[in-house]
Design a protein around this motif. Structure first.
Motif, mmCIF file in Angstrom:
data_model
loop_
_atom_site.group_PDB
_atom_site.id
_atom_site.type_symbol
_atom_site.label_atom_id
_atom_site.label_comp_id
_atom_site.label_asym_id
_atom_site.label_seq_id
_atom_site.Cartn_x
_atom_site.Cartn_y
_atom_site.Cartn_z
ATOM 1 N N VAL A 321 -29.820 -68.488 47.032
ATOM 2 C CA VAL A 321 -30.808 -67.504 47.514
ATOM 3 C C VAL A 321 -30.976 -66.401 46.467
ATOM 4 C CG1 VAL A 321 -31.261 -65.730 49.255
ATOM 5 C CG2 VAL A 321 -30.337 -67.963 49.960
ATOM 6 N N LEU A 322 -29.851 -65.914 45.954
ATOM 7 C CA LEU A 322 -29.924 -64.811 44.979
ATOM 8 C C LEU A 322 -30.557 -65.272 43.669
ATOM 9 C CD1 LEU A 322 -26.499 -63.278 45.856
ATOM 10 C CD2 LEU A 322 -28.703 -62.248 46.295
ATOM 11 N N GLU A 323 -30.220 -66.463 43.288
ATOM 12 C CA GLU A 323 -30.757 -67.044 42.047
ATOM 13 C C GLU A 323 -32.287 -67.132 42.133
ATOM 14 O OE1 GLU A 323 -29.411 -68.229 39.250
ATOM 15 O OE2 GLU A 323 -31.281 -69.199 38.568
ATOM 16 N N GLU A 354 -36.489 -59.727 52.133
ATOM 17 C CA GLU A 354 -36.678 -61.171 51.934
ATOM 18 C C GLU A 354 -35.336 -61.850 51.704
ATOM 19 O OE1 GLU A 354 -40.007 -60.373 49.086
ATOM 20 O OE2 GLU A 354 -39.871 -62.583 49.003
ATOM 21 N N VAL A 355 -34.517 -61.235 50.847
ATOM 22 C CA VAL A 355 -33.208 -61.824 50.538
ATOM 23 C C VAL A 355 -32.357 -61.901 51.804
ATOM 24 C CG1 VAL A 355 -31.045 -61.450 49.270
ATOM 25 C CG2 VAL A 355 -33.224 -61.080 48.127
ATOM 26 N N LEU A 356 -32.314 -60.804 52.552
ATOM 27 C CA LEU A 356 -31.494 -60.790 53.769
ATOM 28 C C LEU A 356 -32.008 -61.825 54.767
ATOM 29 C CD1 LEU A 356 -30.834 -56.968 54.305
ATOM 30 C CD2 LEU A 356 -29.500 -58.637 53.020
ATOM 31 N N GLY A 357 -33.336 -61.927 54.873
ATOM 32 C CA GLY A 357 -33.943 -62.903 55.795
ATOM 33 C C GLY A 357 -33.527 -64.314 55.421
ATOM 34 N N GLU A 362 -30.318 -69.306 56.121
ATOM 35 C CA GLU A 362 -29.447 -70.308 55.494
ATOM 36 C C GLU A 362 -28.067 -70.390 56.149
ATOM 37 O OE1 GLU A 362 -29.288 -72.553 53.035
ATOM 38 O OE2 GLU A 362 -31.478 -72.450 52.963
ATOM 39 N N LEU A 363 -27.496 -69.218 56.487
ATOM 40 C CA LEU A 363 -26.076 -69.191 56.862
ATOM 41 C C LEU A 363 -25.810 -68.937 58.339
ATOM 42 C CD1 LEU A 363 -25.137 -66.995 53.829
ATOM 43 C CD2 LEU A 363 -24.527 -69.390 54.071
#
Ligand code: ASP
Length: 444
Positions: A321-323, A354-357, A362-363
């Protein structure tokens, strides 16, 4: 014995500084290869020649007259020539440059490079050394990297054991055009010259007595570091210490050449010696911390999920996700039910939700929390390794002074201990660690 010596802008700022350079060079016959910067500031509100040259380039670009600025630049060199009682005149070269500038024939890089070029011309005349143009030997590839093998060979031919002065900051592209390094790039020229000629040492003369153990804007009068390894230096600059540019270290490190940072205004001070390995005998410092550095602007994202550590591929999914959002993870810490990621706030800011979403999707974690305004502070030192009590003392010191530690990491080589603290405590954390580890020496 050969010493390649590089003098920065403040060491070349006027005739008085030129005289100091001359006495340093003449005091040691091994100092045969001299690299110079363009004249820098003589006093606080003065101008660096390189800044004035870039200003000329900007005026030309927008069609605004720059006669006055160009006149100021010429004036600085004639003052130096007069003050050093030199008979050489740069007039013809300045006139020719001006004519070409008016015809639009001088690129920004070439114009900026003239600061070093004229500085080296004067210094060569003053020292009675030969001038060797950087354009003759520093060879860039079209992709902007330096062709080290070709450059080294060209300098070996050009320098040939004589006393030479080389202008810093630039070289040539394969098509013959002048190209500059990024700002401060004369340090790179010096390192390349030292590596090319297999110098015994690369001396980088500035206006401070070496690298300081902490930022002087935070700690008053920090002591200079006497010996430091290349690895420690990397650690310190990674966490924010303003030290040499990687390009200015790599060529000499690769050849095992020590780099000595010295002060032109205090030439008997030994400065900082940077080496691959510091022998114990040389290591007579009584502090086992080499330096303390840090920077603000981090956020810690913590993902919590029951039994997260026994689930397969969790870290991989987080990193994916971070990548995708091009966010670098500076530090990663995992516990039984949590993973914490320290990231640059600037990188994460615009896309945080967006990243947190995506992490949520995903997790499917129990919670995700974000703590902003975190600063990292690192204590770096090869003497710290495997020494009992260092981290205990560090945490006790921070605790006693009311600094709450939000994150802790220590590399397995024990070269550093890094803590995350709240930004409001940043300066205090650096100050108390300096006082307790450096000023009060080693009492554990
Ligand atoms: N004169 C150039 C600058 O001011 C390069 C240098 O001094 O290293 O950035």
């Amino acid at each position: 014995m050969l010493k390649v010596v590089k003098f920065g802008g403040s060491s070349c700022a006027d005739a008085t500084q030129f005289a100091k350079v001359k006495s340093i060079v003449q005091s040691d016959p091994a100092r045969r290869v001299v690299v110079v910067s363009a004249p820098g500031k003589r006093f606080k509100d003065d101008h660096k020649i390189t800044d004035l040259l870039y200003l000329c380039a900007a005026h030309i670009k927008y069609g605004v007259a720059c006669d006055d600025i160009f006149g100021m630049i010429r004036g600085r060199y004639s003052d130096i020539a007069r003050g050093c009682k030199l008979t050489i005149s740069l007039d013809a070269e300045f006139d020719a440059l001006w004519e070409r500038m008016k015809r639009g024939e001088v690129s920004d890089d070439e114009l900026a490079s003239r600061g070093e070029y004229f500085s080296a011309k004067l210094m060569a005349a003053y020292l009675g050394f030969d001038f060797v143009d950087a354009a003759l030997w520093i060879k860039f590839r079209f992709d902007g990297s330096v062709d080290q093998a070709a450059s080294y060979e060209a300098l070996q031919r050009a320098a040939d054991g004589r006393g030479v002065v080389i202008p810093g900051f630039y070289g040539v592209m394969p098509d013959g055009h002048v190209k500059t390094f990024s700002r401060g790039g004369s340090d790179i020229t010096g390192a390349l010259a030292a590596a090319a000629l297999d110098a015994d040492v690369y001396e980088n003369w500035t206006d401070v007595s070496g690298i300081l153990m902490a930022d002087p804007r935070i700690v008053s009068n920090p002591a200079p570091i006497r010996h430091v390894t290349y690895n420690e230096l990397r650690e310190l600059s990674y966490v924010g210490a303003q030290v040499l540019h990687e390009g200015a270290v790599y060529p000499v490190r690769e050849k095992g050449i020590p780099l000595n940072i010295r002060n032109t205004n205090d030439p008997t001070h030994p400065g900082t010696l940077i080496m691959e390995k510091v022998e114990d005998e040389a290591d007579n410092s009584d502090s086992f911390i080499t330096g303390i550095a840090g920077k603000k602007g981090f956020s810690i994202i913590t993902v919590a999920k029951t039994s997260l550590s026994s689930e397969h591929g969790v870290l991989l999914r987080i990193m994916e996700v971070l990548e995708k959002h091009e966010i670098n993870v500076e530090f990663i810490l995992s516990g039984i039910d949590t993973v914490s990621l320290t990231v640059s706030s600037e990188q994460v800011q615009k896309q945080l939700y967006e990243v947190l979403g995506e992490l949520q999707k995903e997790l499917k974690p129990n919670s995700i929390t974000v703590v902003e305004h975190i600063a990292i502070v690192a204590a770096v030192g090869r003497r710290m390794a495997y020494r009992l009590g260092t981290s205990g003392k560090l945490f006790a010191t921070l605790g006693e002074h009311g600094v709450n530690v939000r994150m802790i990491t220590q590399g397995p080589d024990e070269l550093n201990i890094i803590v995350g603290v709240e930004e409001k405590d940043f300066e205090q954390a650096i100050r108390v660690l300096y006082d307790s580890f450096v000023k009060e020496k080693n009492v554990l």
